[in-house]
Design a protein around this motif. Structure first.
Motif, short mmCIF file in Angstrom:
data_model
loop_
_atom_site.label_atom_id
_atom_site.label_comp_id
_atom_site.label_asym_id
_atom_site.label_seq_id
_atom_site.Cartn_x
_atom_site.Cartn_y
_atom_site.Cartn_z
N LEU A 91 0.83 -1.21 0.00
CA LEU A 91 0.00 0.00 0.00
C LEU A 91 0.86 1.26 0.00
O LEU A 91 0.52 2.25 -0.66
CB LEU A 91 -0.95 -0.01 1.20
CG LEU A 91 -2.07 -1.05 1.14
CD1 LEU A 91 -2.87 -1.04 2.43
CD2 LEU A 91 -2.96 -0.83 -0.07
N HIS A 95 1.14 4.19 -3.33
CA HIS A 95 0.36 5.30 -2.78
C HIS A 95 -0.27 6.21 -3.83
O HIS A 95 -1.44 6.50 -3.78
CB HIS A 95 1.22 6.11 -1.81
CG HIS A 95 0.57 7.34 -1.31
ND1 HIS A 95 -0.64 7.31 -0.63
CD2 HIS A 95 0.92 8.63 -1.38
CE1 HIS A 95 -0.97 8.55 -0.31
NE2 HIS A 95 -0.05 9.36 -0.76
N ASN A 100 -5.44 3.84 -7.44
CA ASN A 100 -5.03 3.66 -6.05
C ASN A 100 -6.17 3.19 -5.17
O ASN A 100 -5.99 2.32 -4.32
CB ASN A 100 -4.43 4.96 -5.50
CG ASN A 100 -3.91 4.81 -4.11
OD1 ASN A 100 -4.56 5.22 -3.15
ND2 ASN A 100 -2.75 4.19 -3.98
N TRP A 104 -6.34 -0.27 -2.93
CA TRP A 104 -6.69 -0.34 -1.50
C TRP A 104 -7.85 -1.31 -1.27
O TRP A 104 -7.80 -2.13 -0.36
CB TRP A 104 -7.06 1.06 -0.98
CG TRP A 104 -5.88 1.81 -0.49
CD1 TRP A 104 -4.99 2.53 -1.23
CD2 TRP A 104 -5.45 1.91 0.86
NE1 TRP A 104 -4.04 3.07 -0.42
CE2 TRP A 104 -4.30 2.71 0.87
CE3 TRP A 104 -5.93 1.42 2.06
CZ2 TRP A 104 -3.61 3.02 2.04
CZ3 TRP A 104 -5.25 1.73 3.23
CH2 TRP A 104 -4.10 2.52 3.21
N THR A 107 -6.63 -4.90 -1.79
CA THR A 107 -5.69 -5.32 -0.76
C THR A 107 -6.37 -5.51 0.59
O THR A 107 -6.12 -6.50 1.29
CB THR A 107 -4.53 -4.29 -0.64
OG1 THR A 107 -3.97 -4.09 -1.94
CG2 THR A 107 -3.45 -4.78 0.29
#
Length: 168
Positions: A91, A95, A100, A104, A107
């Motif tokens: 992560l 960034h 992105n 997130w 993940t």
């Protein structure tokens, strides 16, 4: 590619990181590969623990390894630590990547899946799950604490200009 004779004797040094030679982009890509592999291996170990799961009876679907409580506990704590740390690095390194938000979501979904799988295969009396949760949060708490400490240190450390002017 021909490796010089002197390097052949010390190949380990040849492949070590060198700040002037290795670009930040190369390093980021290598770290992403390494931590993605660690995340994949630890995820797999969490959902399919060593020794597999019982196939029959009231223990069906539970980790066979959990019958060795201390050994399984050590495995679970360190596997979770490696998985969680990998998630943090992935992560952090992605960034400001495109997509992105999607990175997130994917993940975090993988982390939740890991947690639910570990809970599903672990008999309730084998592990104190609060310690597993603390272990999973550990890398994130340490990183946030280090960042806050760094910010406070910069805020309360006099700047070199102030010191040279006698204002510190």
């Amino acid at each position: 590619m021909v490796i010089p004779i002197g390097i052949r004797k010390n190949w380990f040094k040849y492949f070590q990181y060198e700040e002037g030679k290795d670009t930040p982009s190369d390093i980021r890509n290598i770290l992403l590969i390494i931590f993605t592999l660690v995340a994949a291996v630890t995820f797999q170990a969490g959902i399919n623990p060593p020794g597999g799961v019982w196939q029959d009876g009231e223990k069906a679907g539970r980790a066979i390894y959990a019958s060795q409580k201390k050994a399984y506990y050590v495995f679970l704590i360190f596997n979770t630590l490696a998985f969680s740390n990998s998630i943090l690095v992935i992560l952090s390194l992605t960034h400001k990547f495109p997509f992105n938000f999607e990175i997130w979501v994917a993940t975090i979904s993988m982390a939740v899946t890991y947690g639910s799988s570990v809970f599903a295969v672990t008999p309730g009396n084998s592990v104190r799950f609060r310690y597993v949760l603390v272990t999973a949060a550990g890398p994130f708490v340490l990183r946030i604490s280090a960042s806050i400490f760094g910010l406070l240190l910069r805020k309360y450390t006099p700047h070199h200009n102030e010191l040279s002017l006698g204002h510190g």
